[in-house]
Write an enzyme that holds these catalytic residues in place. Structure first.
Site, PDB file in Angstrom:
ATOM      1  N   GLU A  81      39.727  66.982  67.844  1.00 23.41           N
ATOM      2  CA  GLU A  81      41.004  67.054  68.563  1.00 23.41           C
ATOM      3  C   GLU A  81      42.224  67.141  67.643  1.00 23.41           C
ATOM      4  O   GLU A  81      43.320  66.752  68.033  1.00 23.41           O
ATOM      5  CB  GLU A  81      41.156  65.833  69.469  1.00 23.41           C
ATOM      6  CG  GLU A  81      40.155  65.797  70.602  1.00 23.41           C
ATOM      7  CD  GLU A  81      40.577  64.800  71.656  1.00 23.41           C
ATOM      8  OE1 GLU A  81      41.068  65.246  72.711  1.00 23.41           O
ATOM      9  OE2 GLU A  81      40.413  63.586  71.428  1.00 23.41           O
ATOM     10  N   HIS A 102      42.841  56.097  72.873  1.00 23.93           N
ATOM     11  CA  HIS A 102      42.296  55.846  74.209  1.00 23.93           C
ATOM     12  C   HIS A 102      42.496  54.373  74.570  1.00 23.93           C
ATOM     13  O   HIS A 102      41.624  53.755  75.182  1.00 23.93           O
ATOM     14  CB  HIS A 102      40.795  56.178  74.252  1.00 23.93           C
ATOM     15  CG  HIS A 102      40.425  57.494  73.638  1.00 23.93           C
ATOM     16  ND1 HIS A 102      39.234  57.700  72.977  1.00 23.93           N
ATOM     17  CD2 HIS A 102      41.083  58.688  73.589  1.00 23.93           C
ATOM     18  CE1 HIS A 102      39.176  58.945  72.541  1.00 23.93           C
ATOM     19  NE2 HIS A 102      40.283  59.573  72.887  1.00 23.93           N
TER      20      HIS A 102
HETATM   21 MN    MN Z   1      40.603  61.760  72.555  1.00 22.61          MN
END
Ligand code: MN
Length: 250
Positions: A81, A102
């Site tokens: 990412e 997260h």
């Molecule tokens: Mn992620």
């Protein structure tokens, strides 16, 4: 591949310490990442290879262009990412550090249409209005990961000029002018999310006003506050001998 260095060692060390703090404080676990824009070459950024943040040392750092092409550092596989980081640096000249995480208490605010808002001074850095980006709006059903620069740019557009954006069903991004600002914002955003949910169960919430958010943010960004927090978290995460710890075993 040459080392990603070419930068003052302090930048590398600060990036490793930021990884360790964010892991230790429960913002990053095995996943999520933090990066810093290259201090002398603004079209490059530095980030760890694909590795749990609490394990990162200077030898694991990599250097990328904003388009996500590796130009230095550890040759092992990168984070899938990393487009999040390049796209935000590309769209925000003022951004010098980015964290994607997260953090668990924040997640409910990305899926319920209940806005995340500062309920105490320490979380004022999240700003008066935290937007939610939904990857499905432009990209349909995905595995939820930001895998392309187009997806990263879409997220960056939702973020706009703010310090924080939530990602529906996934997590959030935190952006700042320094690694210390990003770490502080991420830690207190997680606390605010937990406390806001608690407060909501008691009754109507009196949030910080826009003026209070502005004044408290200015207070937190002064080095008296941000250095004090950083030193505390650094010692908690890696102890007194950080020089040896961040270099790794080699
Ligand atoms: Mn992620």
């Amino acid at each position: 591949m040459p080392d990603p260095g070419l930068v003052e060692p302090i930048t590398l060390r600060e990036l490793v310490i930021a990884n360790r703090i964010l892991a230790h404080e429960g913002i990053l676990d095995a996943f999520g990442h933090v990066s810093v824009r290259h201090p002398e070459e603004p079209s490059h950024y530095l980030i760890a290879r694909s590795l749990g943040p609490e394990l990162v040392t200077e030898g694991d750092l990599q250097r990328f262009t904003l388009q996500g092409e590796q130009v230095g550092g550890d040759p092992r596989p990168p984070y899938a990412e990393r487009a999040i980081h390049g796209a935000i640096y590309e769209g925000r000249a003022d951004s010098m550090a980015v964290c994607h995480n997260h953090a668990p208490s924040v997640l409910p605010f990305g899926v319920t249409h209940v806005p995340l808002r500062p309920i105490f001074h320490m979380a004022s850095l999240i700003g008066p209005e935290v937007p939610v980006w939904d990857i499905a709006e432009a990209f349909g059903e995905t595995d939820m990961l930001v895998r392309t620069i187009e997806q990263g740019r879409s997220l960056a557009r939702t973020l706009g000029a703010r310090r924080v954006a939530l990602m529906r069903g996934h997590g959030s991004v935190v952006v700042g002018r320094t690694l210390r600002e990003v770490v502080m914002t991420a830690i207190y955003m997680e606390q605010n999310a937990r406390l806001q949910a608690q407060a909501a169960s008691l009754g109507d919430i009196q949030y910080l006003t826009a003026g209070e958010i502005e004044r408290a943010s200015a207070m937190l960004l002064r080095s008296l506050a941000s250095d004090r927090a950083w030193e505390t978290w650094r010692r908690r995460a890696i102890g007194a001998d950080s020089a040896r710890e961040v270099k790794g075993a080699s």
